[in-house]
Motif scaffolding. Sequence first.
Motif, PDB file in Angstrom:
ATOM      1  N   ASN A  11       0.754  -1.106   0.036  1.00 56.77           N
ATOM      2  CA  ASN A  11       0.037  -0.171  -0.097  1.00 56.77           C
ATOM      3  C   ASN A  11       0.789   1.248  -0.002  1.00 56.77           C
ATOM      4  O   ASN A  11       2.164   1.223   0.645  1.00 56.77           O
ATOM      5  N   ILE A  12       0.510   2.209  -0.490  1.00 53.40           N
ATOM      6  CA  ILE A  12       1.243   3.718  -0.949  1.00 53.40           C
ATOM      7  C   ILE A  12       0.824   4.667   0.208  1.00 53.40           C
ATOM      8  O   ILE A  12      -0.466   4.932   0.059  1.00 53.40           O
ATOM      9  N   THR A  13       1.470   4.952   0.982  1.00 51.57           N
ATOM     10  CA  THR A  13       1.340   5.949   2.161  1.00 51.57           C
ATOM     11  C   THR A  13       2.326   6.956   2.307  1.00 51.57           C
ATOM     12  O   THR A  13       3.352   7.005   1.713  1.00 51.57           O
ATOM     13  N   VAL A  62      -1.390  -2.974  -4.612  1.00 54.14           N
ATOM     14  CA  VAL A  62      -1.892  -1.982  -3.868  1.00 54.14           C
ATOM     15  C   VAL A  62      -3.341  -1.735  -3.723  1.00 54.14           C
ATOM     16  O   VAL A  62      -4.141  -1.750  -4.642  1.00 54.14           O
ATOM     17  N   SER A  63      -3.631  -1.833  -2.472  1.00 49.51           N
ATOM     18  CA  SER A  63      -5.178  -1.540  -2.069  1.00 49.51           C
ATOM     19  C   SER A  63      -5.516  -0.737  -1.318  1.00 49.51           C
ATOM     20  O   SER A  63      -6.828  -0.250  -1.261  1.00 49.51           O
ATOM     21  N   TYR A  64      -4.608   0.414  -1.179  1.00 52.06           N
ATOM     22  CA  TYR A  64      -4.870   1.653  -0.471  1.00 52.06           C
ATOM     23  C   TYR A  64      -3.389   2.898  -0.800  1.00 52.06           C
ATOM     24  O   TYR A  64      -2.455   2.386  -1.076  1.00 52.06           O
ATOM     25  N   VAL A  65      -4.138   4.156  -1.281  1.00 48.63           N
ATOM     26  CA  VAL A  65      -3.161   4.845  -1.144  1.00 48.63           C
ATOM     27  C   VAL A  65      -3.936   6.108  -0.373  1.00 48.63           C
ATOM     28  O   VAL A  65      -5.125   6.346  -0.262  1.00 48.63           O
ATOM     29  N   ASP A  66      -2.918   7.048   0.113  1.00 47.69           N
ATOM     30  CA  ASP A  66      -3.323   8.135   1.147  1.00 47.69           C
ATOM     31  C   ASP A  66      -3.320   9.365   0.178  1.00 47.69           C
ATOM     32  O   ASP A  66      -2.580   9.406  -0.716  1.00 47.69           O
ATOM     33  N   THR A  67      -3.541  10.580   0.660  1.00 47.44           N
ATOM     34  CA  THR A  67      -3.786  11.841  -0.021  1.00 47.44           C
ATOM     35  C   THR A  67      -2.230  12.146   0.054  1.00 47.44           C
ATOM     36  O   THR A  67      -1.933  12.617  -1.022  1.00 47.44           O
ATOM     37  N   THR A  68      -1.552  11.994   1.028  1.00 44.08           N
ATOM     38  CA  THR A  68      -0.109  12.419   0.619  1.00 44.08           C
ATOM     39  C   THR A  68       0.636  11.843  -0.249  1.00 44.08           C
ATOM     40  O   THR A  68       1.238  12.514  -1.041  1.00 44.08           O
TER      41      THR A  68
END
Length: 580
Positions: free
Chosen positions: A480-482, A512-518
């Motif tokens: 996941n990308i954070t 990838v199942s999640y990315v945050d705003t940053t």
Amino acid sequence: MYMPASLFRKLAVKIPLATSLKTYRWELFHSDVFAGIITAILLIPQGMAYALLAGLPVQVGIYTSLLPAIAYVLFGTSRVLSVGPVSIAAIMVASALSSPEIMEYGTPIQNAMILALEGGLILCLMSLLNMGNLVHYISQPVLSGFTSGAAVIILISQIPHMIGLHVQPCNTIENCVTQIPTNINVHEMGLGLLAFSLLIIMGTPLSKLLIYFNLKKSLRTALTKSAPLLSVISGTLLVTLYSLQNTQGVDIVGSIPQGMPEVSFSFLEISTEHALVLLPSAIFISLIAYVESVAIAKVMASARGEKISPNQELVALGTANLASSISGGMPVAGGFSRTMVNYSAGAQTQIAMLIAVTLIAVVLHSLTHTLEYIPTAALAAIIIVAVTPLVKLKSIFQIWHQDKADGFSQAITFIGVLALGIEEGIILGVVATVFNYLKRAGKPHLAVVGRIKNTNHYRNINRHNVETWKHLLLIRIDENITFANINYIAEFIEKEQKNYDAKTIVLIFSSVSYVDTTAVSTFKEMIAGLRLTGTIIHLSEVRGPVFDKLKKMDFFNDLLPGRVFFQTNEAVTNVTKTLN
């Protein structure tokens, strides 16, 4: 009496015993009775020993084996878990009761009851908040390191009792060592070593001998698990016959109140300050008790083809601790050795524990005078034999070899428990685990991939013989990308773009199942920067939730002229046409 099906289902959710009773067959009763007898035989001496380990009178261990067990029988989802006093909880109670700030308030028994009360309330509150899955947030290496460290502390504390060593307070190691020869009670040592020898011989050696003679498993269990009772009986007979407590100064259990414990709330007459000073210890004890108990229950449920409810276990263990607090007991948990005995002896349901509780009640009512002459050296031997298997130093090296981060967490927890204390060691281990997790999350696995010839499969170029294309770079992101890892990912992409002189980059988002705003904002900046150098970014295999997030943040306009492809092979086909 007829009970509507809907009402029964609601009752069964809150009181799982109702389901067991509905399907109970009388042919199971014989197995439950036998298992209950064997469990009681182990529970009585073990409960007394763990009470002494906690720094409490021995009757507290017996009291802790009554109402708490009944409470778990009513509300627990495991059919064989034996709840009562356990070694790990006992050493944590001992650590709490010996701290100077707690010793200023109340008596040890009162403080132990308050710890059980607070722990019970904490577990019940966790149940209301549906926090049953908390068990997954303490890693196995931390739990293993804590258990090993606590077991070593227990051994260090009990070996002097088993060998009759009574060393006076000393200022130097030399002073302590010189006292040893003159301060060992050889009669206590003899009783302790006798008990220890019986426990060892009646363990694996006797079990192998009985297997050789093809004895039934239930009989083997009955004989081998009666070792604690036999060691206590033999020591008690010797003390009684020769009055060793008077003639040789042998330490014995001493007076035990006869009869059942009285249900009382008088211990609640304490100040808020008193309750608060015990609260941190109660939190640690209840959490560790829950994690250990659920782990044991899951192992047993798996062996029997059953399931447990972690959230319902919070209710069961919470009420068990509340029951312990009002009946003169200490914090309780599921005991591994007793549970294994209960299971091996053939227990089919929690009726077996009700049988065990009944037998313990009979002992309390009629045989307490006999229990007074049990030598404490024999109880120390029982503790030593019970906790020695919990010391798993070899496991630390094995885990270190398999995964250095997990090995570090386990080792730091073990050392922390020994050097700093139980609660401090756990905190140190959890902090180490979180640090390792953040470190891993900050440097996810990234792979430059190519296509295996004559297939649509794409694999790491460093692991497989694959097909690649000039000026086309395929990068798979396996995390996941954070905010924690986006800079590492962006740097990797920019570095590989220069290495391969790529004019087109396809980022594969299959893992990838999640990315945050940053992460999205940083991606936009990176795409704009690469576009200025003539490099175009495409995406492939983007999952639905990630696609929705990118769409909400207007990412796809910033991606242009880059596109989003359903499959990596589709992206490669389209891009290679353009490059050619």
